[in-house]
Design a protein around this motif. Sequence first.
Motif, short mmCIF file in Angstrom:
data_model
loop_
_atom_site.label_atom_id
_atom_site.label_comp_id
_atom_site.label_asym_id
_atom_site.label_seq_id
_atom_site.Cartn_x
_atom_site.Cartn_y
_atom_site.Cartn_z
N PHE A 181 32.04 35.89 42.85
CA PHE A 181 31.79 36.33 44.22
C PHE A 181 33.12 36.39 44.95
CE2 PHE A 181 30.75 35.65 48.70
CZ PHE A 181 29.72 36.55 48.89
N LEU A 182 33.51 37.57 45.41
CA LEU A 182 34.77 37.77 46.12
C LEU A 182 34.51 38.02 47.61
CD1 LEU A 182 36.83 40.14 43.77
CD2 LEU A 182 37.10 37.67 44.07
N LYS A 193 33.36 31.33 43.33
CA LYS A 193 33.34 31.84 44.70
C LYS A 193 34.78 31.83 45.19
CE LYS A 193 30.31 28.78 46.13
NZ LYS A 193 29.36 28.06 47.01
N LEU A 194 35.36 33.02 45.31
CA LEU A 194 36.79 33.13 45.55
C LEU A 194 37.06 33.82 46.88
CD1 LEU A 194 39.34 32.36 43.95
CD2 LEU A 194 39.38 34.70 43.04
N TYR A 195 37.85 33.16 47.72
CA TYR A 195 38.27 33.72 49.01
C TYR A 195 39.67 34.29 48.83
CZ TYR A 195 39.51 34.00 53.95
OH TYR A 195 39.92 34.45 55.19
N VAL A 196 39.83 35.61 49.05
CA VAL A 196 41.11 36.28 48.85
C VAL A 196 41.37 37.29 49.96
CG1 VAL A 196 41.18 36.05 46.34
CG2 VAL A 196 39.99 37.99 47.35
N ILE A 244 45.77 38.28 41.72
CA ILE A 244 45.16 36.94 41.76
C ILE A 244 44.25 36.75 40.56
CG2 ILE A 244 43.38 35.57 42.93
CD1 ILE A 244 46.05 35.17 44.19
N LEU A 245 43.44 37.76 40.25
CA LEU A 245 42.52 37.64 39.12
C LEU A 245 43.29 37.57 37.80
CD1 LEU A 245 39.64 40.09 40.14
CD2 LEU A 245 39.75 37.61 40.40
N LEU A 246 44.38 38.32 37.70
CA LEU A 246 45.20 38.26 36.48
C LEU A 246 45.86 36.90 36.31
CD1 LEU A 246 46.92 41.79 36.59
CD2 LEU A 246 45.25 40.99 34.89
N SER A 247 46.20 36.27 37.42
CA SER A 247 46.87 34.97 37.35
C SER A 247 45.91 33.81 37.07
CB SER A 247 47.64 34.69 38.64
OG SER A 247 46.74 34.47 39.73
N ARG A 248 44.63 34.02 37.37
CA ARG A 248 43.64 32.96 37.20
C ARG A 248 43.03 33.01 35.81
NH1 ARG A 248 41.35 30.47 41.64
NH2 ARG A 248 40.30 29.29 39.98
N ARG A 249 43.78 32.58 34.83
CA ARG A 249 43.31 32.63 33.45
C ARG A 249 42.20 31.62 33.18
NH1 ARG A 249 48.98 33.52 30.04
NH2 ARG A 249 49.61 35.44 31.13
N ASP A 250 42.04 30.68 34.11
CA ASP A 250 40.98 29.69 33.96
C ASP A 250 39.61 30.25 34.31
OD1 ASP A 250 42.13 29.86 36.61
OD2 ASP A 250 40.78 28.22 37.19
N LEU A 251 39.58 31.38 35.03
CA LEU A 251 38.31 31.96 35.46
C LEU A 251 37.65 32.73 34.32
CD1 LEU A 251 38.91 33.39 39.06
CD2 LEU A 251 37.54 31.41 38.42
N LEU A 279 37.93 44.77 48.00
CA LEU A 279 37.96 43.65 47.06
C LEU A 279 37.46 44.09 45.69
CD1 LEU A 279 36.39 40.94 49.42
CD2 LEU A 279 38.80 41.14 48.80
N ALA A 280 36.39 44.88 45.69
CA ALA A 280 35.80 45.35 44.43
C ALA A 280 36.76 46.27 43.67
CB ALA A 280 34.48 46.06 44.70
N VAL A 281 37.47 47.13 44.40
CA VAL A 281 38.44 48.01 43.76
C VAL A 281 39.56 47.18 43.14
CG1 VAL A 281 40.14 49.85 44.12
CG2 VAL A 281 37.89 49.99 45.21
N GLY A 282 39.93 46.09 43.78
CA GLY A 282 40.90 45.17 43.19
C GLY A 282 40.42 44.64 41.85
N ALA A 283 39.12 44.35 41.76
CA ALA A 283 38.54 43.89 40.49
C ALA A 283 38.55 44.99 39.45
CB ALA A 283 37.11 43.39 40.73
#
Length: 333
Positions: free
Chosen positions: A186-187, A218-221, A231-238, A250-254
């Motif tokens: 959820f962004l 649940k990510l606030y960006v 941010i999503l590329l850097s969060r390898r834990d997700l 936000l969705a286009v970023g995904a």
Amino acid sequence: MNIYDIAKIAGVSIATVSRVVNDSPRVSEKTKHRVRAVMEEYHYTPNVFARGLGLNSMQTIGIICPDVADSYMASAVAFLERRLREYGYDCILYASSYKQKKKEQAIELILKKRIDALVMVGSIYAGGEEDASVQYIRKAAEKVPVFLINGQLKGENIYSVYSEDCQATFAAASQLIEAGRKKILFLTDSHSYSAKRKMEGYETALRSHGLPVRGELKLYVQNQIHYVRDILLSRRDLEFDSVLATDDGLAVGAVKYAHAKKMKMPEELSVIGYNNSELSVCCEPELTTIDNTGERLCNITIDNMMRLLCGQEDIPAEVPVACHLVKRCTTDF
């Protein structure tokens, strides 16, 4: 001496003075007597034009939004202006920002322009009955009718038209789950009333399908396309197999993230945006998104406003409007 002055001296709203002028049964005899006494003392006689409109119209509507650079706000303001001009009304626009003091100052300034009604665009102006942060709006409603677009606020002379965001995200998340998605990211970029309602729908869908609500999903960006991607590329834990965002940006970023990861869409990653903006058809693949029918919210607001200013009294205080999902290429259900 005009209706604003009469209302102030009598200690009532201009809507109440309007109802007294039109001998409305919704006003008590005691209040009618007080208002009429003030009108008689100051030799105030409503003319035919004022009786027809329910007030001495300045033919001007105030519009406040937090940020005209926001695409949703900008399109709403543009549509409101066009509709108002159809009725022969001008408008005054103030951008309040999101800060409490600035919002209060914006209303204070715009009321000095002697507007006939006030439109506030965005759920940032919503609030509960005990919420002290919205008392400045209730005070404004003592002077002019206040219309909230995509916000909900109860109070005399306040009229809310809002999207059913909770139901929309519940339905979208449910369809993702029923299509086999178990880890929905959820962004969001906001803590507004609308954003909270969207999150509520998302969480309810998870629970109703027996899935846990996981805080890390649940990510606030910031609502910046490349920022979201990075941010999503850097969060390898997700670990997530789908994305539900509160805005198309936000969705286009995904989607950009999926391209960078060379993921197949929608097979490996499903994405749903919000607002059905131009961004949803500018990306590749085109974005599935929730249409919150912003134009319809504006239409209902202006139509109800004109009815109120013309003396009609059956104006609903709240109008919830259903959203609908526009299915494109980033989902496979």
